[in-house]
Design a protein around this motif. Structure first.
Motif, PDB file in Angstrom:
ATOM      1  N   GLY A   1       0.813  -1.210   0.000  1.00 23.24           N
ATOM      2  CA  GLY A   1       0.000   0.000   0.000  1.00 23.24           C
ATOM      3  C   GLY A   1       0.846   1.259   0.000  1.00 23.24           C
ATOM      4  O   GLY A   1       0.534   2.231  -0.701  1.00 23.24           O
ATOM      5  N   LEU A   2       1.916   1.255   0.760  1.00 23.42           N
ATOM      6  CA  LEU A   2       2.832   2.400   0.763  1.00 23.42           C
ATOM      7  C   LEU A   2       3.480   2.574  -0.605  1.00 23.42           C
ATOM      8  O   LEU A   2       3.637   3.698  -1.087  1.00 23.42           O
ATOM      9  CB  LEU A   2       3.897   2.232   1.846  1.00 23.42           C
ATOM     10  CG  LEU A   2       4.909   3.358   1.973  1.00 23.42           C
ATOM     11  CD1 LEU A   2       4.211   4.657   2.379  1.00 23.42           C
ATOM     12  CD2 LEU A   2       5.981   2.998   2.977  1.00 23.42           C
ATOM     13  N   THR A   3       3.824   1.478  -1.244  1.00 22.48           N
ATOM     14  CA  THR A   3       4.393   1.541  -2.589  1.00 22.48           C
ATOM     15  C   THR A   3       3.389   2.117  -3.583  1.00 22.48           C
ATOM     16  O   THR A   3       3.737   2.953  -4.420  1.00 22.48           O
ATOM     17  CB  THR A   3       4.839   0.136  -3.042  1.00 22.48           C
ATOM     18  OG1 THR A   3       5.779  -0.375  -2.095  1.00 22.48           O
ATOM     19  CG2 THR A   3       5.477   0.180  -4.406  1.00 22.48           C
ATOM     20  N   ILE A   4       2.132   1.681  -3.501  1.00 24.88           N
ATOM     21  CA  ILE A   4       1.082   2.203  -4.374  1.00 24.88           C
ATOM     22  C   ILE A   4       0.896   3.698  -4.134  1.00 24.88           C
ATOM     23  O   ILE A   4       0.756   4.491  -5.070  1.00 24.88           O
ATOM     24  CB  ILE A   4      -0.233   1.421  -4.168  1.00 24.88           C
ATOM     25  CG1 ILE A   4      -0.071  -0.007  -4.668  1.00 24.88           C
ATOM     26  CG2 ILE A   4      -1.398   2.107  -4.864  1.00 24.88           C
ATOM     27  CD1 ILE A   4      -1.218  -0.933  -4.300  1.00 24.88           C
ATOM     28  N   TYR A   5       0.912   4.104  -2.876  1.00 27.51           N
ATOM     29  CA  TYR A   5       0.773   5.519  -2.522  1.00 27.51           C
ATOM     30  C   TYR A   5       1.927   6.351  -3.098  1.00 27.51           C
ATOM     31  O   TYR A   5       1.718   7.415  -3.680  1.00 27.51           O
ATOM     32  CB  TYR A   5       0.716   5.669  -1.003  1.00 27.51           C
ATOM     33  CG  TYR A   5       0.794   7.096  -0.527  1.00 27.51           C
ATOM     34  CD1 TYR A   5      -0.303   7.933  -0.589  1.00 27.51           C
ATOM     35  CD2 TYR A   5       1.988   7.612  -0.029  1.00 27.51           C
ATOM     36  CE1 TYR A   5      -0.232   9.243  -0.160  1.00 27.51           C
ATOM     37  CE2 TYR A   5       2.073   8.916   0.401  1.00 27.51           C
ATOM     38  CZ  TYR A   5       0.955   9.734   0.334  1.00 27.51           C
ATOM     39  OH  TYR A   5       1.033  11.040   0.743  1.00 27.51           O
ATOM     40  N   ILE A   6       3.152   5.855  -2.951  1.00 29.78           N
ATOM     41  CA  ILE A   6       4.325   6.576  -3.443  1.00 29.78           C
ATOM     42  C   ILE A   6       4.275   6.703  -4.960  1.00 29.78           C
ATOM     43  O   ILE A   6       4.555   7.775  -5.514  1.00 29.78           O
ATOM     44  CB  ILE A   6       5.620   5.878  -2.974  1.00 29.78           C
ATOM     45  CG1 ILE A   6       5.807   6.065  -1.473  1.00 29.78           C
ATOM     46  CG2 ILE A   6       6.836   6.394  -3.734  1.00 29.78           C
ATOM     47  CD1 ILE A   6       6.904   5.212  -0.886  1.00 29.78           C
TER      48      ILE A   6
END
Length: 141
Positions: free
Chosen positions: A32-37
């Motif tokens: 999820g953090l990767t998708i957000y970034i």
């Protein structure tokens, strides 16, 4: 009052179980953090709800992280250096899954290894540059 100290096999088992249980939540949150970034970089919009988007691909990312832990664990059994090389080779798995969620976990690992081939040393040097920030963050915590 006497203090109970866990002996070697029990402490090792507890560490393994804690890491295993931690992966159930951490794998999806890391995706999820990767998708957000990626969304923040590509569209310049910052949507905090994207951090939970990793749970849409829960079993895929969980299986991929378990495979990463298994390969790095085998590298640790051999020696520390192979484990570092394997972990550097598998750093792009979350980005690959974020861009192509229809890919299998093993295919994402293979693609990550192909992507960083020839760039492992540069990536390792890049991560060493952030050690000062890590130490500063720990000191100010």
């Amino acid at each position: 009052m006497s203090e109970t100290k866990l002996e070697f096999p029990y402490s090792l088992l507890n560490s393994f179980l804690a890491g295993f249980l931690h992966s159930f939540v951490a794998a999806a949150l890391a995706l999820g953090l990767t998708i957000y970034i990626l969304a923040a970089y590509r569209t310049k919009s910052y949507q905090m709800n994207l951090i939970l988007a990793g749970f849409q691909y829960y079993f895929l990312v969980l299986f991929a992280h378990w495979l990463i832990y298994a390969f790095v664990g085998v590298g640790l059994v051999v020696f520390i250096i192979p484990a570092i090389i394997i972990s550097l080779a598998l750093t792009m798995v979350n980005f690959i899954i974020a861009d192509n969620p229809d890919i299998s976990a093993l295919e994402a690992l293979k693609k990550s290894n192909q992507m960083v081939k020839g760039f492992k040393w540069k990536y390792c040097c890049l991560t060493f540059r952030f050690i000062g920030w890590l130490i500063l963050g720990v000191l100010t915590l």
